[in-house]
Design an enzyme around this catalytic site. Structure first.
Site, short mmCIF file in Angstrom:
data_model
loop_
_atom_site.label_atom_id
_atom_site.label_comp_id
_atom_site.label_asym_id
_atom_site.label_seq_id
_atom_site.Cartn_x
_atom_site.Cartn_y
_atom_site.Cartn_z
N ARG A 90 0.86 -1.18 0.00
CA ARG A 90 0.00 0.00 0.00
C ARG A 90 0.90 1.24 0.00
NH1 ARG A 90 -3.77 -2.66 -1.61
NH2 ARG A 90 -5.63 -3.19 -0.43
N HIS A 111 -1.91 1.00 -9.52
CA HIS A 111 -2.57 0.01 -8.64
C HIS A 111 -3.30 -1.07 -9.46
CE1 HIS A 111 -4.28 -0.57 -4.34
NE2 HIS A 111 -4.29 -1.72 -5.00
C1 GLV Z 1 -5.92 -4.62 -4.09
O1 GLV Z 1 -5.14 -3.81 -3.76
C2 GLV Z 1 -6.57 -5.54 -3.20
O2 GLV Z 1 -6.49 -5.36 -1.97
O3 GLV Z 1 -7.18 -6.49 -3.68
#
Ligand code: GLV
Length: 308
Positions: free
Chosen positions: A223, A271
């Site tokens: 993260r 992401h």
């Molecule tokens: C993506 O970041 C997830 O947590 O699936």
């Protein structure tokens, strides 16, 4: 018996059609067509704001539509409602692909060749064997273990660090704060696959970078808040770290003026390392839901005290 899906809209219909085919007894609703909120018993969600949870008096289980649950405000979810993480083959395969790609790109100097292409320069670099590179993975959960397993097939030297010791064949394992520095000392590439908790927030910081060998590279697929941005920029600019590949940032999206975009040794992806795939996730979620209906223990329940 109703399920409400409140997550990525594009994938909502795939979820709905799986449930229509395999669980016709369940009413599967896709946000924003919530129907009567009072009879929603199961919620599949990414964002689950507190006032929304409060509007579901009959809620029995909250399923996160992603692997992480740090976006859920746990204090808004009453203690009797289990929160379940997404653990499914599609998300695991995606992460294995992304980290393999990133490690191999670093190992084979792909970014240097991209720059050489742009400058029309033909300049072969040394090609060291995979066995000469040490790859370290922080976080040896389902994803971390799958990544290590695949990286092993290329012949890299592997090490893993986890909160509590996880033994794995072919991997040198380290655990806990005491063993973080010795772990880091042997990582030419450091991969962060930790869950975001108060204990791991900011763990990719100056002290961590200083413990890595000179020339090491970072891959963050955890993260954004794991990383202290200023510390990374300093470690790159001093030449101690060679490169960073970041799939997560803080905030997301990363603002256009952010220094990471312009930095020649930072590569950002939006992401996308891994995503829940409805085709593989829906059967697993349905089976877990059936367990709940049969009164059996749910799988992949988040331990609220650990935060993952
Ligand atoms: C993506 O970041 C997830 O947590 O699936």
């Amino acid at each position: 018996m109703s399920i409400l899906y409140r997550s990525d809209e594009a994938r909502g219909q795939a979820w709905a059609s799986y449930f229509a085919d395999h669980a016709p007894d369940l009413e599967f609703r896709v946000w924003p067509d919530t129907g009567n909120l009072a009879d929603v018993e199961y919620l599949i969600a990414w964002q689950a704001p507190a006032d929304f949870i409060a509007s579901l008096p009959g809620l029995k289980v909250l399923f996160s539509s992603g692997a992480g649950i740090d976006h859920v405000d746990l204090s808004a979810v009453p203690a009797h409602i289990p929160l379940v993480r997404m653990v499914e083959p599609g998300i695991i395969d995606g992460m294995v692909e992304y980290v393999s790609l990133a490690v191999l790109a670093l190992h084979r100097d792909w970014f240097d060749y991209a720059a050489a292409n742009a400058a029309h320069i033909w300049k072969p670099l040394e090609v060291p064997p995979a066995s000469s590179r040490r790859i370290g993975v922080m976080g040896m959960g389902v994803l971390g273990q799958a990544v290590l397993g695949r990286l092993g097939t290329y012949g890299f030297q592997l090490r893993g660090w986890n909160r509590s010791l996880r033994e794995m064949a072919g991997v040198e394992s380290f655990a806990g704060a005491d063993q973080l520095q010795p772990f880091l000392a042997g990582c030419d590439v450091l991969v962060c696959l930790l869950p975001l908790t108060p204990a791991t927030c900011g763990i990719l910081n100056q002290k961590t970078f200083a413990a890595l060998p000179p020339g090491a590279a970072l891959i963050n697929v955890g993260r954004g808040p794991h990383l202290v941005e200023a510390d990374l920029l300093e470690a790159l600019d001093s030449g101690h770290l060679s490169r960073a590949i970041l799939d997560v940032t803080d905030p997301e999206p990363l603002p256009a003026a952010h220094p990471f975009w312009a930095h020649s040794r930072v590569f950002v992806t939006p992401h996308v390392a891994s995503m829940t795939q409805p085709e593989t996730a829906a059967p697993i979620l349905l089976e877990n839901l059936r367990r709940h209906q049969r009164g059996e223990p749910l799988l992949d329940v988040v331990d609220r005290s650990r935060g993952y």
